[in-house]
Design an enzyme around this catalytic site. Sequence first.
Site, PDB file in Angstrom:
ATOM      1  N   ASN A   1      -6.232   6.818  15.826  1.00 43.47           N
ATOM      2  CA  ASN A   1      -7.127   7.221  16.386  1.00 43.47           C
ATOM      3  C   ASN A   1      -7.579   8.086  16.834  1.00 43.47           C
ATOM      4  OD1 ASN A   1      -6.621   3.878  16.362  1.00 43.47           O
ATOM      5  ND2 ASN A   1      -7.051   3.596  18.521  1.00 43.47           N
ATOM      6  N   GLU A   2      -6.786   8.899  16.629  1.00 45.80           N
ATOM      7  CA  GLU A   2      -7.799  10.824  16.993  1.00 45.80           C
ATOM      8  C   GLU A   2      -7.944  10.541  15.648  1.00 45.80           C
ATOM      9  OE1 GLU A   2      -4.550   9.661  17.559  1.00 45.80           O
ATOM     10  OE2 GLU A   2      -4.289  10.065  19.774  1.00 45.80           O
TER      11      GLU A   2
ATOM     12  N   GLU B   1      -9.732  -1.397   5.590  1.00 42.97           N
ATOM     13  CA  GLU B   1      -8.587  -1.291   6.029  1.00 42.97           C
ATOM     14  C   GLU B   1      -8.216  -0.779   7.542  1.00 42.97           C
ATOM     15  OE1 GLU B   1      -3.849   0.541   6.353  1.00 42.97           O
ATOM     16  OE2 GLU B   1      -5.626   1.658   5.516  1.00 42.97           O
TER      17      GLU B   1
ATOM     18  N   SER C   1       0.599   6.953   2.494  1.00 44.06           N
ATOM     19  CA  SER C   1       1.412   8.682   3.810  1.00 44.06           C
ATOM     20  C   SER C   1       2.614   9.389   2.922  1.00 44.06           C
ATOM     21  CB  SER C   1       1.493   6.976   4.496  1.00 44.06           C
ATOM     22  OG  SER C   1       0.603   6.731   5.426  1.00 44.06           O
TER      23      SER C   1
ATOM     24  N   SER D   1       3.103  -0.630   4.228  1.00 39.79           N
ATOM     25  CA  SER D   1       3.971  -1.759   4.563  1.00 39.79           C
ATOM     26  C   SER D   1       4.327  -2.646   3.263  1.00 39.79           C
ATOM     27  CB  SER D   1       2.194  -2.275   5.296  1.00 39.79           C
ATOM     28  OG  SER D   1       1.603  -1.414   6.173  1.00 39.79           O
TER      29      SER D   1
ATOM     30  N   GLN E   1       0.824  -1.300   0.215  1.00 41.25           N
ATOM     31  CA  GLN E   1      -0.246  -0.165  -0.083  1.00 41.25           C
ATOM     32  C   GLN E   1       0.775   1.108   0.289  1.00 41.25           C
ATOM     33  OE1 GLN E   1      -1.681  -0.037   3.563  1.00 41.25           O
ATOM     34  NE2 GLN E   1      -3.210   1.194   2.606  1.00 41.25           N
TER      35      GLN E   1
END
Lengths: 303, 648
Positions: B342-343, B235, B120, B152, B117
Amino acid sequence: MTSEHAALRDSVRGLVTAHGGDDGLWARLCREIGVAGLTVPERYGGSGAGLTEAMIVLEELGRALIAGPMLGTVLATEALLHAGDDTLLPAVCAGDRIVALAWDSPAPGVFRDVLDLPEADTLLVVTGGNLYEANPSTVTMQPTLDPTRHPASLSVDSLRLIGPGVPVERLRDVACLALAAEQVGAAERALELTVDHVKSRYQFGRPIGSFQVLQHRLAELYVRVEAARSACAVSPAVAKITCSETLRAVAADMVQMHGGLAITWEHHAHLYLRRAWASAELFGSPAHHLARLTATHGSAPVA
Amino acid sequence: MTPFRAEVRAWLAANVPAAPLPRVDTPEGDLAHRTWERRLAGAGLAAVCWPAEYGGRAAPPVHAIEFDEEYHAAGAPVRIGQNGLFLLAPTLLTHGTPEQCARILPPMARADEVWAQAWSEPQAGSDLAAIRSRATRADGGWLLSGQKTWSSRAVVADRAFGLFRSAAGERPHQGVTYLMFDLRAPGVTVRPIPQLDGTAGFAEIFLDDVFVPDEDVIGEPGDGWRIAMSTAGHERGLSLRGPGRFLAAADRLVRLTRMTRLSGDEYRDRVADAWIGARAYRAQAYAPTPVPPSATKLFWSELDVALHETALDVLGPLAEISPEWTDGYLFALAGPIYAGTNEIQRDILAKRVLGLPHPTGRTGPPQPPFAAMLHKMFTDRDVTWAALAEAGVTGLIDDGATPADLIMAFEELGHHAVPGPLAESIACVPALDLPAEWRSGLAAGRTVATLAAPPRLPYAAHGDTADLILLVTGEEIRAGRAGAVHESMVAGRRLAEVVPGKVLGSGSSVPKALELGTLACAAQLLGAGRAMLEMSVGYARTRTQFGQPIGAFQAVRHRLADVAVALSFAEPLLHAAAAGLEERDISAAKVACGEAALRAARAALQVHGAIGYTREHGLGRWLTLVRVLHQAWGTPAWHRRRILEAIA
């Protein structure tokens, strides 16, 4: 949720909204929707639906903090069905009679956590696996934080046998699931009310809900409420533990986010908080059920 | 049991390799994992829900969950093809053409093509829409240029799928195109990034005019953001993380708790909580009404961390030498970061599900990054024992230093994550009643000592290299030698079992020496926690996302504030303990410093995001050190019990 379930939810919510907690609500819920007979086969005057449907009703009542006879009725009809009764059931399903069931017995002849006693016209007790109709000899209203629900402790005399074969463990499981459904409803509603509040309360020139820290806390609560709903599908003990803890957490944050308003009696936040703490202890505390769970389950629990 | 589940269980029982495969980031591991995938594909189990013509068996979605449960319960190998199978494939089946599916899915199922993938970028982590890598029109296709990171599987993969800016849009989400490209094409450079757990799980990808034909665009050019959000849903949700991992881990945790009588009942509630969490996640997986992927991701990632933390706590001092749990723990720590932090998940829930207003608009163009300045503080980290001696640290006890002086020094040692048997050789052993020449050797730094003192210290840290090994039981001091040596979770640290030798003496020096060692360890924890807070604050000030330093976000500020509070309230306990040397106070300081340091470690990793997970960054040295020291010199449970005995 199926469309039938959604329709049931909507019709219960409609009646609850129209009536609030007034005396006419239960009769209409029974007459127009048949809530008392959801778990009862048609030949006894019920609709032969099931506990899932009863839990939808309980969730709606929990949202409005109505402690009405629904929870006690689900327990009583369960006991009557096991005991093979065919006379009381039709009247209960029709809403013509309200029965209170005493089943949780910490010592011989003594019962606790008996619901709906003031409203009930009939008292049933389960002892030694048999179901009896009984008269109470002494009644003590249990001290409680929650002004919406008044469980009683009592002892009984003059038992009249209805039938044998009533498993107390099954009643405990049904009680835990039914109460958990109420708790999920209450938690969901408490969260909705809090979200509404932070959208409309302005501080520093903007709605307080625009602050990240409140947004994140509310998002966490949303996750917990959904997880609690899922936990109802795992087992009665898991449902009781998770839903109790979730409602406590949501109610505590509801108070915090309402600020000073929540400290007033007029605002309903404290009622959710009281329901949270009182219901967590009803039918066994989370710690009690955790102990039960760890004692019964090992490395390969619940298939 | 459904017939499908029975088939899967039987096949796995007959086929799962008895010994673990080599690590997936090595050439042997790459081959072994691809061979394994081919066997799965041969049995029609590689992707059961895909249509049959692409290598699946058109099974209902619930079969994918059943397969996942059985797969983890059987302890089967990690899926080398996971990024393709669980992320790209569902995206193609929804947004791709039949031609693309027919060309790409069958070799993916056989692991002939492994996918990475490529989303980012250095300036676009949580703020994914800030991507700058470009796709420029060329004859019959596109030319890709730019840099991708945290990719990854890119080290072993053949192809990658990614997001590129193909046109300027009014908003950052516009003008993004979703493309697939060959990692071996001219113009592609892949540079592995070692992870905190020691593996090369992710990589940077540099692209220099890499040609991609039109047939490898997914959906319409410019419509990439919408399609990417569909991949992101997979995902964050059940596709990538079914309940199997957590159920298997929870069952192992329950078995562990039954087997080990080390920890008594202290962790019973947490073990039960972890088990309940795994069952709730499973129940949700089978529920007819799905919850939003963001909620799913928050739930499983926090559950995974809690589950493994509980296992480490149950294991107590054995935890650091139990790779079957520490590996899972380090992997779990990445969970709250990847697939959108998580933010970000909380923000999405707050805005899209709860309908809360947007906090603030973008405040201007992005600031240049200053991440490089962070590494400055790690540059002088090679502190030798001779340097400690020269600075007078090894001679503190011999010179009559007070406990207050001792904790001041140990806070500094922890602050710089200095390795070695520090509390053992500098604080504890010199305080024992030993021959004068031994003590002078220790003070001068010529002798490095360590000890085991069960139950507080079951093993001798660095027993493989120390000059002097002692075994202390009750008030008796024996000479010892290193028996079996175990590799610790902290790189370079090894724990030795101690074989008892002759009795050297006994006496009242023992209890005080052990208390000094414990006190020193508590000070190390506080110093390490403070260092992680400082790193995090520095990083949050300079790292820019969404057009402002991340420290401007309430969620980051509040979390770091919580760490500061925990450290500030642990510090006075440490000083009180040093002043009075009461057992109860030393235990309280040890527990409080340890908990505060752990809180600092979790916050530091979360604030740093993926960069903190790299070995190069170095945060992992502090993070693993505090995990280990929290359990050393008496577990938190041991100290809590001692406090209760003293106060009850």
